[in-house]
Design a protein around this motif. Structure first.
Motif, PDB file in Angstrom:
ATOM      1  N   LEU A 334      21.883  -2.059  31.711  1.00 23.39           N
ATOM      2  CA  LEU A 334      22.293  -2.491  33.160  1.00 23.39           C
ATOM      3  C   LEU A 334      21.185  -2.675  33.832  1.00 23.39           C
ATOM      4  O   LEU A 334      20.957  -3.626  35.030  1.00 23.39           O
ATOM      5  N   ALA A 335      19.896  -1.876  33.609  1.00 23.65           N
ATOM      6  CA  ALA A 335      18.524  -1.983  34.389  1.00 23.65           C
ATOM      7  C   ALA A 335      18.084  -3.534  33.939  1.00 23.65           C
ATOM      8  O   ALA A 335      17.472  -4.158  34.872  1.00 23.65           O
ATOM      9  N   ALA A 336      18.152  -3.847  32.665  1.00 23.10           N
ATOM     10  CA  ALA A 336      17.563  -5.024  32.297  1.00 23.10           C
ATOM     11  C   ALA A 336      18.415  -6.377  32.940  1.00 23.10           C
ATOM     12  O   ALA A 336      17.822  -7.264  33.288  1.00 23.10           O
ATOM     13  N   ILE A 337      19.794  -6.150  33.019  1.00 19.35           N
ATOM     14  CA  ILE A 337      20.341  -7.293  33.583  1.00 19.35           C
ATOM     15  C   ILE A 337      20.110  -7.381  35.032  1.00 19.35           C
ATOM     16  O   ILE A 337      19.766  -8.568  35.683  1.00 19.35           O
ATOM     17  N   ILE A 338      19.863  -6.305  36.076  1.00 13.35           N
ATOM     18  CA  ILE A 338      19.445  -6.365  37.415  1.00 13.35           C
ATOM     19  C   ILE A 338      18.081  -6.845  37.602  1.00 13.35           C
ATOM     20  O   ILE A 338      17.782  -7.601  38.356  1.00 13.35           O
ATOM     21  N   ILE A 339      17.211  -6.305  36.675  1.00 21.86           N
ATOM     22  CA  ILE A 339      15.681  -6.993  36.722  1.00 21.86           C
ATOM     23  C   ILE A 339      15.607  -8.333  36.328  1.00 21.86           C
ATOM     24  O   ILE A 339      14.962  -9.193  36.918  1.00 21.86           O
ATOM     25  N   LEU A 340      16.216  -8.706  35.123  1.00 28.21           N
ATOM     26  CA  LEU A 340      16.087 -10.019  34.536  1.00 28.21           C
ATOM     27  C   LEU A 340      16.832 -11.247  34.971  1.00 28.21           C
ATOM     28  O   LEU A 340      16.289 -12.345  35.104  1.00 28.21           O
ATOM     29  N   THR A 341      18.154 -10.719  35.404  1.00 28.60           N
ATOM     30  CA  THR A 341      19.215 -12.091  36.094  1.00 28.60           C
ATOM     31  C   THR A 341      18.278 -12.651  37.133  1.00 28.60           C
ATOM     32  O   THR A 341      18.445 -14.132  36.844  1.00 28.60           O
ATOM     33  N   PRO A 342      17.659 -12.285  38.042  1.00 31.58           N
ATOM     34  CA  PRO A 342      16.883 -13.244  39.054  1.00 31.58           C
ATOM     35  C   PRO A 342      15.864 -14.095  38.396  1.00 31.58           C
ATOM     36  O   PRO A 342      15.397 -14.843  39.089  1.00 31.58           O
ATOM     37  N   ILE A 343      15.340 -13.595  37.316  1.00 39.23           N
ATOM     38  CA  ILE A 343      14.122 -14.128  36.698  1.00 39.23           C
ATOM     39  C   ILE A 343      14.563 -15.162  35.882  1.00 39.23           C
ATOM     40  O   ILE A 343      14.194 -16.446  35.963  1.00 39.23           O
ATOM     41  N   LEU A 344      15.603 -15.001  34.987  1.00 36.42           N
ATOM     42  CA  LEU A 344      16.014 -15.864  33.929  1.00 36.42           C
ATOM     43  C   LEU A 344      17.235 -16.838  34.274  1.00 36.42           C
ATOM     44  O   LEU A 344      17.211 -17.876  33.546  1.00 36.42           O
ATOM     45  N   LEU A 345      17.920 -16.533  35.075  1.00 36.82           N
ATOM     46  CA  LEU A 345      19.183 -17.422  35.360  1.00 36.82           C
ATOM     47  C   LEU A 345      18.737 -18.781  35.949  1.00 36.82           C
ATOM     48  O   LEU A 345      19.144 -19.541  35.476  1.00 36.82           O
ATOM     49  N   PRO A 346      17.782 -18.658  37.137  1.00 41.95           N
ATOM     50  CA  PRO A 346      17.271 -20.034  37.334  1.00 41.95           C
ATOM     51  C   PRO A 346      16.629 -20.932  36.411  1.00 41.95           C
ATOM     52  O   PRO A 346      16.909 -21.954  36.372  1.00 41.95           O
ATOM     53  N   ILE A 347      16.005 -20.409  35.324  1.00 38.20           N
ATOM     54  CA  ILE A 347      15.438 -21.048  34.154  1.00 38.20           C
ATOM     55  C   ILE A 347      16.611 -21.615  33.412  1.00 38.20           C
ATOM     56  O   ILE A 347      16.564 -22.835  33.020  1.00 38.20           O
ATOM     57  N   ALA A 348      17.715 -20.714  33.127  1.00 39.47           N
ATOM     58  CA  ALA A 348      18.810 -21.135  32.293  1.00 39.47           C
ATOM     59  C   ALA A 348      19.426 -22.280  33.086  1.00 39.47           C
ATOM     60  O   ALA A 348      19.724 -23.421  32.277  1.00 39.47           O
ATOM     61  N   VAL A 349      19.739 -22.278  34.125  1.00 43.70           N
ATOM     62  CA  VAL A 349      20.512 -23.178  35.015  1.00 43.70           C
ATOM     63  C   VAL A 349      19.604 -24.627  35.119  1.00 43.70           C
ATOM     64  O   VAL A 349      20.107 -25.445  34.552  1.00 43.70           O
ATOM     65  N   GLN A 350      18.286 -24.372  35.153  1.00 41.05           N
ATOM     66  CA  GLN A 350      17.232 -25.552  35.117  1.00 41.05           C
ATOM     67  C   GLN A 350      17.283 -26.333  33.946  1.00 41.05           C
ATOM     68  O   GLN A 350      17.202 -27.671  33.868  1.00 41.05           O
ATOM     69  N   ILE A 351      17.356 -25.665  32.763  1.00 41.10           N
ATOM     70  CA  ILE A 351      17.677 -26.250  31.497  1.00 41.10           C
ATOM     71  C   ILE A 351      19.047 -26.681  30.991  1.00 41.10           C
ATOM     72  O   ILE A 351      19.132 -27.127  29.854  1.00 41.10           O
ATOM     73  N   GLY A 352      20.067 -26.583  31.963  1.00 36.69           N
ATOM     74  CA  GLY A 352      21.117 -27.145  31.708  1.00 36.69           C
ATOM     75  C   GLY A 352      22.426 -25.870  31.446  1.00 36.69           C
ATOM     76  O   GLY A 352      23.547 -26.578  30.757  1.00 36.69           O
TER      77      GLY A 352
END
Length: 424
Positions: A334-352
């Protein structure tokens, strides 16, 4: 230097075996006091505002529903169904254990709850049937991770809240990946059992036996149908579904099965309250930690660093999956999801990558951390049930880890598997 203080203090606290929620909160507080750029009240404010969310209310209710069903005689009936289906085949008890975990996953939404509910029944039963205790314990520890993949799933709720993604879409997208993970574990259990000569029950299965098992478990099997059918049918939200799961679970356990007594309720409520408190402390402190990272522009720096390595979609997503795999071994899901989602989700969306698809990949990836050392909580729960040492258990789960990684790669590069049921 600010980032060095934040992550350095966090790592030190983890080494000192400080509980994850407290470690995140203390490292955030230390960094705030070091920089002086934010008031100390920032942490207190985040602890309150981060849990002030209607969708997040689903978490304590799903935890309570899992406790009720785990202690309400539902686990045994789910196993009877699985055993009637595959009990007479090679490795039948191991396969039935994994299928039972998949059934229970559609009720509890929690990995450790699945291990606790199923392990107490199945580990001794497998040992009596002649299975090696290490393999029996590893099977339950690994299969328990399916509890956070097949909906309802507490990590999916957290991801949905953190990333502003539809929780209903995440739930429906998790069904096929959860089944595939289960099938990959069943494949290993079958081949291992065949190599060790673990035979099934001599009693042949029959449609009558299967029918009786399904009939006796009908009230338990209705639970995921009511929860998921109600959400996808538009009758109630995931949060309301969690409340309905509690009410129905109480009715099934106390009235229909009569396995849960009124005198048992205080312990059920206390256990679920303690689990809920632990989860919400992690949610609150992880949100504060994540906000501090955002203020320090860390997400942008990580995104630029990843995209500077390569612009290829598959290289970037493999780097992200590798990062999540390592993080999952050392940090609470849960901690990993909360901390990393704002970091990694935009990158994932950016690459499609679709946010729903990426959410499922994130949950499946971090679910591997449930049964990998050093902080695999499923390992500790299963070890506590069987008495097998963590060191021995860590080696026994390795083939299950490999099977899950193969499934994860399959899901990563074939998005249609995850997105098949999501409306355009």
């Amino acid at each position: 230097m600010t980032i060095a203080v934040l992550f350095g203090s966090f790592a030190l606290l983890l080494i000192l075996t400080v509980p994850i929620g407290i470690a995140i909160g203390l490292s955030t507080l230390i960094t705030i006091m070091y920089t002086g750029s934010l008031p100390v009240e920032f942490l207190a404010k985040e602890l309150i505002t981060s849990v002030d969310s209607f969708p997040l209310m689903a978490v304590p209710f799903f935890i309570l529903a899992g406790e009720i069903m785990g202690k309400g005689g539902i686990s045994e009936r789910l196993f009877n169904v699985a055993n009637a289906l595959v009990g007479n085949r090679t490795g039948g008890f191991a396969i039935a254990t994994i299928i039972t975990c998949m059934f229970f996953a559609a009720i509890s939404g929690s990995g450790p709850a699945t291990v606790a509910a199923i392990g107490g029944i199945m580990i001794p039963a497998m040992v009596r049937q002649g299975y090696d205790i290490k393999f029996a314990t590893a099977t339950v520890a690994a299969a328990g991770s399916i509890g956070v993949i097949i909906p309802p799933s507490i990590p999916m709720v957290i991801y949905g809240v953190t990333g502003s993604v539809s929780i209903g879409d995440l739930f429906i997208a998790g069904i096929v990946p959860g089944i595939l993970v289960g099938l990959s574990m069943i494949a290993w259990a079958y081949f291992y059992s065949k190599s060790k000569g673990y035979k099934g029950l001599e009693e042949k299965t029959s449609f009558k036996k299967i029918g009786i098992a399904f009939w006796e478990a009908k009230w338990a099997l209705l639970i995921p149908i009511i929860i998921l059918g109600g959400i996808y049918g538009g009758y109630f939200t995931p949060t309301e579904a969690a409340v309905i799961a509690v009410v129905y679970g109480l009715f099934a356990a106390m009235v229909l099965y009569r396995a849960l007594k009124v005198r048992d309720l205080p312990k059920v409520i206390i256990d679920s309250a303690l689990t809920t408190a632990t989860v919400l402390i992690i949610v609150g402190t992880a949100n504060a930690f994540g906000r501090l990272l955002t203020i320090e522009q860390v997400p942008n720096q990580i995104a630029e660093a990843m995209l500077s390595i390569s612009t290829n979609q598959y290289v970037i997503i493999l780097l992200i999956m590798l990062l999540l795999l390592v993080v999952g071994m050392f940090m609470d899901t849960l901690a990993a999801i909360i901390i990393l989602t704002p970091i990694l989700l935009p990158i994932a969306v950016q690459i499609g990558y679709d946010p729903v698809h990426f959410g499922i990949l994130m949950v499946v990836n971090l679910a591997i951390g449930f049964f990998t050392p050093p902080v695999g909580v499923n390992l500790f729960v299963a070890s506590g049930i069987s008495g097998v040492s963590i060191e021995s258990l860590s080696r026994a789960v390795l083939p299950f880890v490999l099977s899950m990684i193969i499934t994860l790669l399959f899901l990563t590069f074939v998005p249609a598997i995850t997105m098949f049921f999501i409306p355009e």
